[in-house]
Each structure stands twice: as structure tokens, then as C-alpha cells.
Write an enzyme that holds these catalytic residues in place. Structure first.
Site, PDB file in Angstrom:
ATOM      1  N   ARG A 100      -7.762  -0.964 -34.819  1.00  0.00           N
ATOM      2  CA  ARG A 100      -7.246   0.363 -35.188  1.00  0.00           C
ATOM      3  C   ARG A 100      -5.752   0.204 -35.432  1.00  0.00           C
ATOM      4  O   ARG A 100      -4.997  -0.194 -34.532  1.00  0.00           O
ATOM      5  CB  ARG A 100      -7.536   1.362 -34.075  1.00  0.00           C
ATOM      6  CG  ARG A 100      -7.100   2.801 -34.363  1.00  0.00           C
ATOM      7  CD  ARG A 100      -7.687   3.730 -33.301  1.00  0.00           C
ATOM      8  NE  ARG A 100      -7.257   5.108 -33.450  1.00  0.00           N
ATOM      9  CZ  ARG A 100      -6.308   5.684 -32.706  1.00  0.00           C
ATOM     10  NH1 ARG A 100      -5.680   4.975 -31.774  1.00  0.00           N
ATOM     11  NH2 ARG A 100      -6.001   6.954 -32.889  1.00  0.00           N
TER      12      ARG A 100
ATOM     13  N   ASN B 237      -3.787  10.984 -35.374  1.00  0.00           N
ATOM     14  CA  ASN B 237      -3.895  10.631 -33.960  1.00  0.00           C
ATOM     15  C   ASN B 237      -3.571  11.828 -33.067  1.00  0.00           C
ATOM     16  O   ASN B 237      -2.572  12.510 -33.280  1.00  0.00           O
ATOM     17  CB  ASN B 237      -2.921   9.489 -33.640  1.00  0.00           C
ATOM     18  CG  ASN B 237      -2.976   9.069 -32.184  1.00  0.00           C
ATOM     19  OD1 ASN B 237      -3.956   8.491 -31.736  1.00  0.00           O
ATOM     20  ND2 ASN B 237      -1.917   9.370 -31.426  1.00  0.00           N
ATOM     21  N   GLU B 238      -4.445  12.104 -32.090  1.00  0.00           N
ATOM     22  CA  GLU B 238      -4.206  13.128 -31.066  1.00  0.00           C
ATOM     23  C   GLU B 238      -3.486  14.338 -31.647  1.00  0.00           C
ATOM     24  O   GLU B 238      -2.359  14.666 -31.258  1.00  0.00           O
ATOM     25  CB  GLU B 238      -3.419  12.508 -29.908  1.00  0.00           C
ATOM     26  CG  GLU B 238      -4.160  11.354 -29.259  1.00  0.00           C
ATOM     27  CD  GLU B 238      -3.415  10.690 -28.104  1.00  0.00           C
ATOM     28  OE1 GLU B 238      -2.273  11.108 -27.812  1.00  0.00           O
ATOM     29  OE2 GLU B 238      -3.970   9.754 -27.508  1.00  0.00           O
TER      30      GLU B 238
ATOM     31  N   HIS C  40     -10.242  10.143 -26.517  1.00  0.00           N
ATOM     32  CA  HIS C  40      -9.378   9.166 -25.866  1.00  0.00           C
ATOM     33  C   HIS C  40      -9.518   9.340 -24.358  1.00  0.00           C
ATOM     34  O   HIS C  40      -9.292  10.433 -23.830  1.00  0.00           O
ATOM     35  CB  HIS C  40      -7.927   9.347 -26.301  1.00  0.00           C
ATOM     36  CG  HIS C  40      -7.707   9.072 -27.764  1.00  0.00           C
ATOM     37  ND1 HIS C  40      -6.469   9.169 -28.374  1.00  0.00           N
ATOM     38  CD2 HIS C  40      -8.574   8.681 -28.737  1.00  0.00           C
ATOM     39  CE1 HIS C  40      -6.590   8.858 -29.655  1.00  0.00           C
ATOM     40  NE2 HIS C  40      -7.857   8.563 -29.899  1.00  0.00           N
TER      41      HIS C  40
ATOM     42  N   TYR D  14      -8.330   8.572 -20.790  1.00  0.00           N
ATOM     43  CA  TYR D  14      -7.300   8.119 -19.860  1.00  0.00           C
ATOM     44  C   TYR D  14      -7.524   8.800 -18.511  1.00  0.00           C
ATOM     45  O   TYR D  14      -8.640   8.823 -18.013  1.00  0.00           O
ATOM     46  CB  TYR D  14      -5.903   8.371 -20.444  1.00  0.00           C
ATOM     47  CG  TYR D  14      -5.599   7.498 -21.648  1.00  0.00           C
ATOM     48  CD1 TYR D  14      -5.322   6.139 -21.505  1.00  0.00           C
ATOM     49  CD2 TYR D  14      -5.600   8.022 -22.932  1.00  0.00           C
ATOM     50  CE1 TYR D  14      -5.052   5.329 -22.587  1.00  0.00           C
ATOM     51  CE2 TYR D  14      -5.337   7.227 -24.033  1.00  0.00           C
ATOM     52  CZ  TYR D  14      -5.059   5.878 -23.852  1.00  0.00           C
ATOM     53  OH  TYR D  14      -4.795   5.077 -24.939  1.00  0.00           O
TER      54      TYR D  14
ATOM     55  N   GLU E 257      -9.706   5.511 -27.958  1.00  0.00           N
ATOM     56  CA  GLU E 257      -8.655   4.886 -27.144  1.00  0.00           C
ATOM     57  C   GLU E 257      -9.098   4.968 -25.699  1.00  0.00           C
ATOM     58  O   GLU E 257      -9.755   5.927 -25.286  1.00  0.00           O
ATOM     59  CB  GLU E 257      -7.304   5.612 -27.263  1.00  0.00           C
ATOM     60  CG  GLU E 257      -6.480   5.283 -28.470  1.00  0.00           C
ATOM     61  CD  GLU E 257      -5.093   5.929 -28.386  1.00  0.00           C
ATOM     62  OE1 GLU E 257      -4.606   6.187 -27.249  1.00  0.00           O
ATOM     63  OE2 GLU E 257      -4.502   6.166 -29.452  1.00  0.00           O
TER      64      GLU E 257
ATOM     65  N   TRP F  53      -6.570   0.535 -26.006  1.00  0.00           N
ATOM     66  CA  TRP F  53      -5.139   0.627 -26.317  1.00  0.00           C
ATOM     67  C   TRP F  53      -4.398  -0.284 -25.347  1.00  0.00           C
ATOM     68  O   TRP F  53      -4.544  -0.156 -24.144  1.00  0.00           O
ATOM     69  CB  TRP F  53      -4.643   2.063 -26.166  1.00  0.00           C
ATOM     70  CG  TRP F  53      -3.208   2.187 -26.568  1.00  0.00           C
ATOM     71  CD1 TRP F  53      -2.109   1.910 -25.814  1.00  0.00           C
ATOM     72  CD2 TRP F  53      -2.724   2.589 -27.865  1.00  0.00           C
ATOM     73  NE1 TRP F  53      -0.965   2.112 -26.534  1.00  0.00           N
ATOM     74  CE2 TRP F  53      -1.314   2.529 -27.795  1.00  0.00           C
ATOM     75  CE3 TRP F  53      -3.329   2.968 -29.056  1.00  0.00           C
ATOM     76  CZ2 TRP F  53      -0.503   2.859 -28.891  1.00  0.00           C
ATOM     77  CZ3 TRP F  53      -2.526   3.299 -30.136  1.00  0.00           C
ATOM     78  CH2 TRP F  53      -1.123   3.251 -30.043  1.00  0.00           C
TER      79      TRP F  53
END
Length: 532
Positions: free
Chosen positions: A75, A151-152, A218, A220, A247, A276
Site C-alpha cells: 500500500r 486515507n482515514e 484500520h 489499532y 492498516e 503499517w
């Protein structure tokens, strides 16, 4: 054409064949039900990492290095002007590197990161304008290029606007003539903790006249438990909508992601994941680097985990059939040369061997290296050349070593001739190491610490133990990359199987989160490292 990489475990992959895509699907990579398939109908499961190209445009060797560690996807971070801009010629070069290195490339516009919460963030409509400016560079590459529109694209403010902004961006991309598989990121900095993407995914999917959009979450700190991960993935599976984990990391300032469950569930469900990130992180998240200073020979503990660990890239990645992976090639590579042992110590040695060649068209993916002490023992670990430094061997012990080559279609060569060497008796002592703790983030009632362990000696160490003392009233509430125990305020952390052995000069990281009385600003330390 030979590609040299050292892969030290025999990897088994399974090709999943799915029915041909419906007539309305775009050319090249496309959605079929909840899966991504190639133009020939074969399922493709992303196993890759992100690479911050826009900030490190000179690091083009990263594409080959990422491929050498068996990733099938990269990516690529791009910008239209919020950061150093990547114009059409630069993007064309990236597209060429993707094809040369047999990688599916997800190109993402990073300008939209945190819109509505972070100053300077672009709208999704501005992101589409950027894609139109580089359209000439990606047209015709639909077989191996995915466009991650932004992105985001929302932080945590005005998140409800994500649905209309995303549907509009998709519609505009199609009206501009883009035929690619599109990827859209979730709001809430990609983590979708308010479930805006989850609950509106069908509406967004239907907005694509080609029905060729995949959703990206994503993972996290929001996804720090197995229950949260499986619940989110279940929702998309039940809806029959395509999802990738676009991610994730092993640690983050907002909490400790459960990367083991993320990777295991992705493998079990046939979902793609993209970690990531390769290298170059800053701003307090340097621990997310997979290699140090873009050097593929210096895998961090996170790099070891995602490439070499359970359900990792090395075990589960399969090259796209567009590039020859999983095709009809049944011709094995030629037999590698006899390994030559050098730099033999009491606990290790360096092996080199002459490269094999492959005439079957798949390209050499790497080598399997085996050592024998009565039984065959496939070694774990990776390097990026036709050489390997073995560690963790026993002193005064004879070893027999042979090598097998494996191509992109998983054909194995015959065993190379065996070489024999005996480790030395040692006598150099256990070596030495240091440990340094850095507070990554803190708040009134707690903090997160990353500890870096470094082998400061001249010989490899096969394990390490770090001890330190918590201030009174402080309690560890979580840890990662080490086995931790405590007696009162005294804490002991021991290295794991994947980061305990360190050659001279190498480092590994572990971390922990702790609570403390409100208003208390004391931090742990000092940190004492003992090698084993």
C-alpha cells in the site's frame, strides 16, 4: 528470472477458485460477493504492508525488499499537495515498480487523513481531483492497481457526513472513467468505532455502478480484544460485503491492538490485511517500523511478527496469478550450490550458497534452509540474499546444513549438497545488553512505555531479561512483545521466541501500559538488561 530471498520455513498456500464475476464487474481486480478476485476469477487475498513513499521517494528499493519477504501487496502512500506531491510521472514509476516486483499495489491518497479534526486535511472530493490528475499513470493497470480514494477520510468530528462524501467520491471516480477496484477507508481515523461504515456499507457499495468497491478498516487501539475484532468482521461477513484490514499494528498510543487475533481471523476468513508500515515512522510511533532505516536485514520485533510469525505474511501470502503465482508452472528450480559456512562462533554461523535458476516462469521466491542434528529442522527467520546468519546454536556441536530453492509457484528444488561445520566451544561470556525505556504517551491516570533492548556485546545473545521498578502505586495493565511478571513493584520482562535472540548491535522492543494515581508524574526505571 531469478529473485534472491531467503525464506526459512516451508510455506503451504491454498488457491481458492470462485465463480466468474458478474457481467457488470470492472476489468482486472474486482469484487465477487465478499471476496476480491482477479480477472481470471481466482480469489486474491492481500498480504502486505504500507510504504510511506510520499515522504521517502528515494526509497524505491523498498518494493523489491518487501516482495523478497513474500508480501503480495504493498500500500503506497501518495499526496496531492498536503505533503510532497506525487505527480503523474512519479505515480507512473510506482506503477512500473509494482509490476516489476510482481506486487498488487494499493495506491492511497493520504491528504484526507483526519478531515474535520486535523487542520489541513483534504476532502474526499479533492482526493478525486488528485486521482484525475494522475489518471494517465494508472489507466491500463487495473489487473494489479487498487485505488484507495482517501486515507482515514474523517477524524472523530461530523462522522455522519462520511456516507454521502464517500458515495459521491465513488460516483465521481466512475464518471471520470476509472475502472479500477476502489477501496474506501472508514471514518474515526479509520477505526469506525461509531460503526458509521459498518452500518452504511451497503448504501455505499450500491453507489458504485460497477459494484467494485472494497471497504477498509484500520485496527489499532479500538480493536484490543478478540471479541471486538470478531464482532466487527462478523458484521461484514453476515452482510456479504467485501472487507480488508487496510492498516493495523502491534501497538499504538491509543491502546494495544490484538494483532494475533487480527491475523488469525483474517487467515481463517480469507480476508486481506496490510500492516503499517515498512519504515520511516516518526512522531512517537517509531515502534511501528517493520525494518530499521529501510534496511530489510534489520527486522524489528514488529517486522519479525508480521513477516515470520503465526498467520504472518511468510506463511500465508500467495502471489497473484496475474504475475504467475499459483499458475500451471510445475518446473522446479535448479539445485542450489553447496552452502559454505563462515564466521562460526559458539552459537552461530553464516551460510552462503550459489543461486539456483528457474526456467518455469514463476521467478524464485526464496530458499528453505535446513539444519540437522539427527532430524531435519526447518529454521525460522529471513534474509534478503542467498545467505543467512544462523543464531541460537549450541556450543561445540556439529551441524549439517542443506538448502532447497522454491519458486513463485511453490515448486521445490532438490536438496543441495550438505555442508558440515562445528560450533566453537565459546568462552566469550554471555555477552552484554542494555535496555532503555521511553514514555510513548501519558495521561492523568496512566502511561505507555516502549523499552528498547540492544545487544551491546560482540557475540550473539540467545535471550534477554529486563528488570525495572514501578513507582509506588503504579500497576502494569498490559504488555506486549515480552513475558512479564512482577513481585510488588519489581517487574521482570523476558524476550519472546521471535525477539529474544539478538546478534551484536541488534535491538528488539517490548512495551507496557501502566496505571498510576491521578496527579502522580513519576515514571518507571532504571532498566537493567541481563543476557542469557
Amino acid at each position: 528470472m531469478s529473485r534472491l530471498a531467503a525464506f526459512l520455513a516451508l510455506l503451504v498456500s491454498m488457491l481458492i477458485v470462485v465463480p466468474a464475476a458478474p457481467a457488470h464487474a470492472a476489468v482486472g481486480l474486482r469484487v465477487n460477493g465478499a471476496r476480491i478476485v482477479e480477472a481470471n476469477g481466482n480469489a486474491f487475498v492481500m498480504r502486505g504492508v504500507s510504504h510511506a513513499h510520499t515522504w521517502y521517494t528515494s526509497q524505491t528499493s523498498s518494493f523489491a525488499n518487501i516482495k523478497a519477504l513474500r508480501a503480495n501487496t504493498v500500500r503506497v502512500v501518495l499526496s496531492g499537495g498536503r505533503w510532497p506531491a506525487n505527480g503523474a510521472s512519479d505515480v507512473a514509476n510506482i506503477v512500473s515498480l509494482c509490476r516489476q516486483n510482481r506486487l498488487i499495489c494499493v495506491l492511497e491518497n493520504h491528504d484526507t487523513t483526519g478531515y474535520g479534526e486535523q487542520s489541513g486535511a483534504y476532502t474526499l472530493d479533492q482526493a478525486v481531483t488528485y486521482w484525475n490528475s494522475v489518471k494517465s499513470a494508472v489507466t491500463g493497470a487495473e489487473d494489479y492497481i487498487v485505488i484507495n480514494i482517501g486515507n482515514e477520510p474523517y477524524g472523530n468530528n461530523n462522522v455522519s457526513a462520511w456516507t454521502s462524501a464517500t458515495t459521491s467520491a465513488i460516483s465521481r471516480m466512475r464518471s471520470l472513467g476509472f475502472q479500477h477496484l476502489l477501496m474506501v477507508d472508514a471514518p474515526n481515523w479509520g477505526q469506525d468505532w461509531q460503526f458509521t461504515m459498518r452500518d452504511n456499507a451497503q448504501t455505499v457499495f450500491n453507489a458504485d455502478p460497477q459494484r467494485n468497491t472494497v471497504f477498509s478498516v484500520h485496527m489499532y487501539g479500538v480493536f484490543d480484544t478478540a471479541a471486538e475484532i470478531t464482532s466487527y468482521l462478523n458484521a461484514f461477513q453476515t452482510a456479504g460485503l467485501p472487507l480488508v484490514i487496510g492498516e493495523f499494528g502491534h501497538n499504538h498510543s491509543d491502546g494495544n491492538p490484538d494483532e494475533d487475533t487480527i491475523m488469525a481471523q483474517a487467515q481463517q476468513r480469507g480476508l486481506g490485511y496490510i500492516g503499517w508500515s515498512w519504515s520511516g515512522n516518526g512522531g512517537g510511533v517509531e515502534y511501528l517500523d517493520m525494518v530499521t532505516n529501510f534496511n530489510p536485514a534489520q527486522l524489528t520485533s514488529w517486522g519479525q511478527r508480521i513477516f515470520n510469525g503465526a498467520n504472518g505474511i511468510g506463511q500465508t501470502s500467495r502471489e497473484a496469478t496475474y504475475f504467475g503465482g499459483g499458475g500451471t508452472d510445475t518446473t522446479p528450480p535448479t539445485t542450489p550450490g553447496t552452502p559454505s559456512a563462515s564466521n562460526v562462533t559458539s552459537s552461530g554461523a553464516t551460510l552462503t550458497w550459489a543461486a539456483s535458476t528457474d526456467s518455469g516462469g514463476s521467478g524464485l521466491a526464496g530458499y528453505n534452509v535446513y539444519r540437522e542434528q539427527g532430524t531435519t529442522d526447518p529454521l525460522l527467520g529471513q534474509t534478503t540474499t542467498n545467505s543467512i546468519t544462523l543464531t541460537g546454536l549450541s556450543a561445540s556441536t556439529p551441524y549439517q546444513v542443506y538448502v532447497r530453492a522454491r519458486d513463485g509457484a511453490n515448486n521445490l528444488s532438490a536438496n543441495s549438497p550438505t555442508t558440515t561445520f562445528t560450533t566453537t566451544s565459546g568462552g566469550g561470556g554471555p555477552g552484554s545488553c542494555t535496555a532503555t525505556g521511553t514514555v510513548q504517551s501519558q495521561w492523568g491516570g496512566g502511561y505507555v512505555v516502549q523499552v528498547t533492548v540492544t545487544n551491546t556485546g560482540s557475540t550473539p545473545i540467545n535471550g534477554w531479561t529486563v528488570t525495572f521498578t514501578l513507582p509506588n502505586g503504579h500497576t502494569i495493565t498490559g504488555g506486549w512483545n515480552a513475558t512479564m511478571s512482577s513481585t510488588g513493584q519489581a517487574v521482570t520482562a523476558r524476550g519472546m521466541s521471535y525477539n529474544g535472540s539478538l546478534p551484536p548491535g541488534a535491538s528488539a522492543n517490548f512495551g507496557f501500559q501502566a496505571s498510576r494515581p491521578s496527579g502522580d508524574s513519576a515514571i518507571p526505571g532504571p532498566y537493567t538488561c541481563t543476557p542469557s
